[in-house]
Structure formats: C-alpha cells, structure tokens
Write a protein that holds these residues in place. Structure first.
Motif, PDB file in Angstrom:
ATOM      1  N   ALA A 170     -19.145  -4.536  18.678  1.00 26.93           N
ATOM      2  CA  ALA A 170     -20.181  -3.574  18.285  1.00 26.93           C
ATOM      3  C   ALA A 170     -21.294  -3.577  19.321  1.00 26.93           C
ATOM      4  CB  ALA A 170     -20.742  -3.944  16.913  1.00 26.93           C
ATOM      5  N   LYS A 171     -21.988  -2.450  19.436  1.00 24.31           N
ATOM      6  CA  LYS A 171     -23.121  -2.395  20.359  1.00 24.31           C
ATOM      7  C   LYS A 171     -24.361  -3.047  19.765  1.00 24.31           C
ATOM      8  CE  LYS A 171     -21.675   1.738  22.895  1.00 24.31           C
ATOM      9  NZ  LYS A 171     -22.014   3.141  23.265  1.00 24.31           N
ATOM     10  N   TYR A 172     -24.462  -3.019  18.417  1.00 22.87           N
ATOM     11  CA  TYR A 172     -25.656  -3.546  17.767  1.00 22.87           C
ATOM     12  C   TYR A 172     -25.272  -4.286  16.488  1.00 22.87           C
ATOM     13  CZ  TYR A 172     -27.532   0.131  20.752  1.00 22.87           C
ATOM     14  OH  TYR A 172     -27.800   0.935  21.825  1.00 22.87           O
ATOM     15  N   ALA A 173     -26.044  -5.329  16.183  1.00 22.66           N
ATOM     16  CA  ALA A 173     -25.861  -6.087  14.951  1.00 22.66           C
ATOM     17  C   ALA A 173     -27.234  -6.436  14.395  1.00 22.66           C
ATOM     18  CB  ALA A 173     -25.046  -7.355  15.203  1.00 22.66           C
ATOM     19  N   ILE A 174     -27.418  -6.206  13.106  1.00 23.80           N
ATOM     20  CA  ILE A 174     -28.699  -6.455  12.450  1.00 23.80           C
ATOM     21  C   ILE A 174     -28.454  -7.396  11.284  1.00 23.80           C
ATOM     22  CG2 ILE A 174     -30.689  -5.435  11.279  1.00 23.80           C
ATOM     23  CD1 ILE A 174     -28.343  -3.235  13.319  1.00 23.80           C
TER      24      ILE A 174
ATOM     25  N   GLY B   2     -26.195 -14.463   3.430  1.00 20.52           N
ATOM     26  CA  GLY B   2     -26.491 -13.685   4.623  1.00 20.52           C
ATOM     27  C   GLY B   2     -25.541 -12.517   4.777  1.00 20.52           C
ATOM     28  N   GLY B   3     -25.950 -11.542   5.568  1.00 18.13           N
ATOM     29  CA  GLY B   3     -25.112 -10.383   5.830  1.00 18.13           C
ATOM     30  C   GLY B   3     -25.440  -9.804   7.184  1.00 18.13           C
ATOM     31  N   MET B   4     -24.771  -8.713   7.524  1.00 19.12           N
ATOM     32  CA  MET B   4     -24.967  -8.102   8.834  1.00 19.12           C
ATOM     33  C   MET B   4     -24.556  -6.638   8.773  1.00 19.12           C
ATOM     34  SD  MET B   4     -25.736  -9.391  12.057  1.00 19.12           S
ATOM     35  CE  MET B   4     -25.020 -11.025  12.275  1.00 19.12           C
ATOM     36  N   ILE B   5     -25.323  -5.801   9.446  1.00 17.43           N
ATOM     37  CA  ILE B   5     -24.927  -4.418   9.697  1.00 17.43           C
ATOM     38  C   ILE B   5     -24.475  -4.341  11.153  1.00 17.43           C
ATOM     39  CG2 ILE B   5     -25.684  -2.006   9.848  1.00 17.43           C
ATOM     40  CD1 ILE B   5     -27.894  -2.760   7.799  1.00 17.43           C
ATOM     41  N   ILE B   6     -23.290  -3.793  11.392  1.00 17.96           N
ATOM     42  CA  ILE B   6     -22.844  -3.566  12.760  1.00 17.96           C
ATOM     43  C   ILE B   6     -22.661  -2.066  12.971  1.00 17.96           C
ATOM     44  CG2 ILE B   6     -21.819  -5.840  13.125  1.00 17.96           C
ATOM     45  CD1 ILE B   6     -19.086  -4.668  12.493  1.00 17.96           C
ATOM     46  N   THR B   7     -23.034  -1.604  14.151  1.00 12.38           N
ATOM     47  CA  THR B   7     -22.979  -0.173  14.445  1.00 12.38           C
ATOM     48  C   THR B   7     -22.972   0.037  15.952  1.00 12.38           C
ATOM     49  OG1 THR B   7     -24.093   1.962  14.091  1.00 12.38           O
ATOM     50  CG2 THR B   7     -25.509   0.023  14.364  1.00 12.38           C
TER      51      THR B   7
ATOM     52  N   GLN C 134     -26.484 -11.498  18.497  1.00 10.56           N
ATOM     53  CA  GLN C 134     -25.788 -11.307  19.768  1.00 10.56           C
ATOM     54  C   GLN C 134     -24.362 -11.845  19.719  1.00 10.56           C
ATOM     55  OE1 GLN C 134     -26.917  -9.539  22.498  1.00 10.56           O
ATOM     56  NE2 GLN C 134     -24.761  -9.774  23.089  1.00 10.56           N
ATOM     57  N   SER C 135     -24.176 -12.965  19.041  1.00  6.38           N
ATOM     58  CA  SER C 135     -22.823 -13.526  18.928  1.00  6.38           C
ATOM     59  C   SER C 135     -21.910 -12.588  18.142  1.00  6.38           C
ATOM     60  CB  SER C 135     -22.864 -14.904  18.263  1.00  6.38           C
ATOM     61  OG  SER C 135     -23.231 -14.809  16.897  1.00  6.38           O
ATOM     62  N   MET C 136     -22.471 -11.856  17.166  1.00  3.84           N
ATOM     63  CA  MET C 136     -21.665 -10.909  16.412  1.00  3.84           C
ATOM     64  C   MET C 136     -21.320  -9.690  17.260  1.00  3.84           C
ATOM     65  SD  MET C 136     -20.187 -10.948  13.535  1.00  3.84           S
ATOM     66  CE  MET C 136     -21.149 -12.290  12.808  1.00  3.84           C
ATOM     67  N   VAL C 137     -22.251  -9.261  18.082  1.00  4.35           N
ATOM     68  CA  VAL C 137     -21.974  -8.175  19.031  1.00  4.35           C
ATOM     69  C   VAL C 137     -20.848  -8.583  19.982  1.00  4.35           C
ATOM     70  CG1 VAL C 137     -22.922  -6.971  21.046  1.00  4.35           C
ATOM     71  CG2 VAL C 137     -24.254  -7.100  18.934  1.00  4.35           C
TER      72      VAL C 137
END
Length: 379
Positions: A63-67, A221-226, A55-58
């Motif tokens: 971005a609408k979503y972060a995984i 660690g990593g993250m997908i944002i979309t 949520q902090s990355m969103v």
C-alpha cells in the motif's frame, strides 16, 4: 472420528493439556521495544513506533499509505465515513461476518444489506450481488438507489473470512459499474493475497485488525491501508480528533475521533511485524498438516484457500455433515481441552439486525450450521 481428531491436534501442539484456538506469538523484540517506549515517556498516540508500524505495513502490503487506529472497528468506521456513507444510507455486506462489520455501519446511522456468501470463499458472492443490483437498484444522478427502500447504497464491504480472500476482481467490477465504493474488511487477512496482490488494496480502502487473537497483535489496534493520498491524509486527520496541526494551539475545525493507536501498542506491533514472515510460514505448514489429515475423513472437509489466492490461514476451519454432528464435535473437543468454536451466528439473526433486508442466504445458513474453527496458533 472425534477421538482421532483430538489425538491429532494434541500431537500437533506437543500434547499440551489445553490447546487454545489462537494465542499470540511473542518471540522477538516485543519486551525490548515496549521497554524503550516506556523509557521514552511517549506512550500515547505520538511517538516513533506509530510511524514505524505504519511504514512497516506499507512495506509489507505494498500500500502507498497506512494509518494506524485504536482497533479494526474504528478503522472501518472511518473508512465508511470517508466513502461518503451518511445517516440513512445503505451499505452492502455479508451476514456471515463478525459483528464489528455491521456495528461500524450502525455507528453512522446507516443500514446494512445482507448478500449471501460463496461456499468456496466464505465471503460475499459476486453472483448473488449482481442479481441483487440488477433486480433491486437503479442509477440516479450517478448514485446507486435501492428501488425498494429509496435509500442510496454508498458502499460495498466484503469480509475476507478467516483470511480467505473474496472474489475481488468481480466484486470491484460490480462496485465500479454501479457507483458504489468498495471497502475491504481485511481484519482477518493480513498476509493474504488475491492474484498476487495483498487484500485491502482492491478498493478505495482496506481495514486491518490487530486484536489479541489475530495473526499479529498490538493488544488492540487496527489500520487503514489505501493508495489514495487524499484519503490517507483525511483519515489521519479525522482519527486525531480533527486537530489542525500547530506547535502549541489546540484548534479543531470539525467533529473528529480519538482513534489514533498509542505508541505503546505500536511498539508491540513493530516487533510483531518482524516476526510476520515466520508466523505466516508456520501457519501455512499447520494448514497443510490439517489438510492431509482430514483427507482421510469423509465426514469432515477442511476449508482450503480459494483458487488464485494465497491465504494466511488465520483460523483453520472444517465443515461437518450437519448441525447435530457439529455440536457433538464442539462438545467432545472442548470437553477434552481442545478449544474449538462454531462460526458466528448470522448477523440477520441478531436482535439489532433482525429487521435488516436480506436476500437469499442459502449458503450462509448452510455454513452457519456446519463450520467449526480448530486450533490455529503458531506451533
């Protein structure tokens, strides 16, 4: 020239005996959140900190979503799969990048294609890309086909080198025109903006990295944002071993990946995100000091953010006159306790990618011989 630079860097970092290239900055709630996570016993891939970190990355990127994923390479691997890249397909990227970009392509059994970079961004060149697409590809049934290899080109993966954004407007237009999915390798560009929009949000997906040497770290660690809900839902599903949600049953209906970020790492990430604005401000201050210092030197150019961009200056970089001068600079700085490093060896020079198709790589080859990273930690 070298002594003056060494003295300046020592002064910038309070005359430390050893000045690392980029060390993590822990000055907030890291220990408190880690302790809370341990006390909760939820230290694996389920826990409140994973949700909070996403949520902090969103909130930060827009971005609408972060995984969250276990590392940036895993994020890129999943993103390529979600874009439809399959065995024997091709993925366009740049030779001037960290090896993880190409390795993620290889995990699928696909093939990277190397297009040159621009000197002002150090990232994939739209002009060179357009030249390749016009001369070597054709459209067949809504797919981009390589006329030489006969393979389908499924994805375009520019990498934002050292946090400097690529020319995303032109690249996204070319990808759209030629029916290629744009995936941004934004591993190095958390906090970087192109035309006031965060990197990673110009294509179908963007991927981030939180390795120990990145702007913020979760250890690994990593993250997908979309902005695509369907992509986000499937990304979370595939990274969680393709488990069908159920209170007690373990049922998996396709091959998935154990790529979810542990709650323990996410706890560290939550604390780091609280510090991110301060970190970015400090790094831009350091970059300004370097830029002013190197203005006095005809033999060294400082790499500044491209036009219409705001770079995070993850790793500051300079360009020297030639390879001989570069090597002398590396020797002098490292011998005197100032950690510096050359840019990566070009991907097409590595044994596993030596036979990969490459276009004219004049700019990449020129940069490979001259670019050096200099200390960039928070001061």
């Amino acid at each position: 020239m070298f002594k003056e630079t060494i003295d300046f860097i020592r002064g910038l970092y309070n005359h430390k005996e050893f000045v690392p290239l980029h060390e993590p900055f822990f000055n907030g709630n890291e220990k408190a959140y880690l302790a809370d996570c341990i006390d909760s016993t939820f230290v694996s891939s389920v826990g409140k900190y994973v949700d909070s970190f996403e949520q902090s990355m969103v909130d930060f990127t827009g971005a609408k979503y972060a995984i969250a994923t276990v590392n940036g390479t895993a994020a890129l691997h999943i993103s390529l799969l979600l874009s439809g890249v399959g065995r024997e397909d091709e993925v366009i990227t740049q030779p001037l990048t960290f090896v993880a970009t190409c390795n993620a392509v290889s995990y699928i059994g696909a093939h990277p294609l190397f297009i040159d970079v621009d000197l002002d961004t150090l990232s994939l060149s739209p002009e060179k890309l357009e030249e390749f697409l016009v001369n070597y590809t054709e459209q067949q049934d809504g797919l981009c086909k390589n006329k030489v290899s006969g393979r389908t080109i499924k994805a375009l993966v520019p990498m934002h080198t050292f946090g400097h954004p690529a020319k995303l407007k032109e690249l996204s237009e070319l990808a759209s025109t030629h029916n290629i999915t744009l995936i941004e390798d934004a591993a190095e560009s958390l906090g970087s903006y192109y035309k006031n929009k965060h990197t990673g949000l110009f294509g179908a997906m963007g991927t981030l990295s939180f390795n120990g040497n990145k702007t913020i770290t979760t250890g690994g660690g990593g993250m997908i944002i979309t902005n695509d809900e369907g992509i986000a839902r499937r990304a979370k599903y595939l990274t969680t071993t393709a488990k069908v949600p159920h209170i007690w049953e373990f049922y998996h209906d396709e091959v998935g990946y154990n790529y979810r970020l542990p709650n323990l790492n996410a706890a560290l990430g939550c604390a780091q995100m609280e510090l991110l604005p301060k970190i970015l401000e400090n790094k831009r201050s350091t970059a300004r000091k370097y830029q002013e210092f190197f203005k006095k030197m005809d033999e060294i150019d400082f790499i500044a953010e491209p036009a219409e961009c705001e770079s995070n200056y993850w790793l500051n970089a300079i360009v020297l006159e030639n390879r001989e001068t570069r090597d002398s600079f590396l020797e002098a700085t490292n011998r005197n306790g100032i950690m510096t490093r050359p840019i990566w060896k070009l991907m097409n020079r590595l044994p596993m990618y030596r036979n990969t198709w490459s276009g004219d790589l004049e700019n990449s080859e020129w940069l490979e011989q001259r670019v050096v990273n200099i200390p960039s930690s928070v001061r």
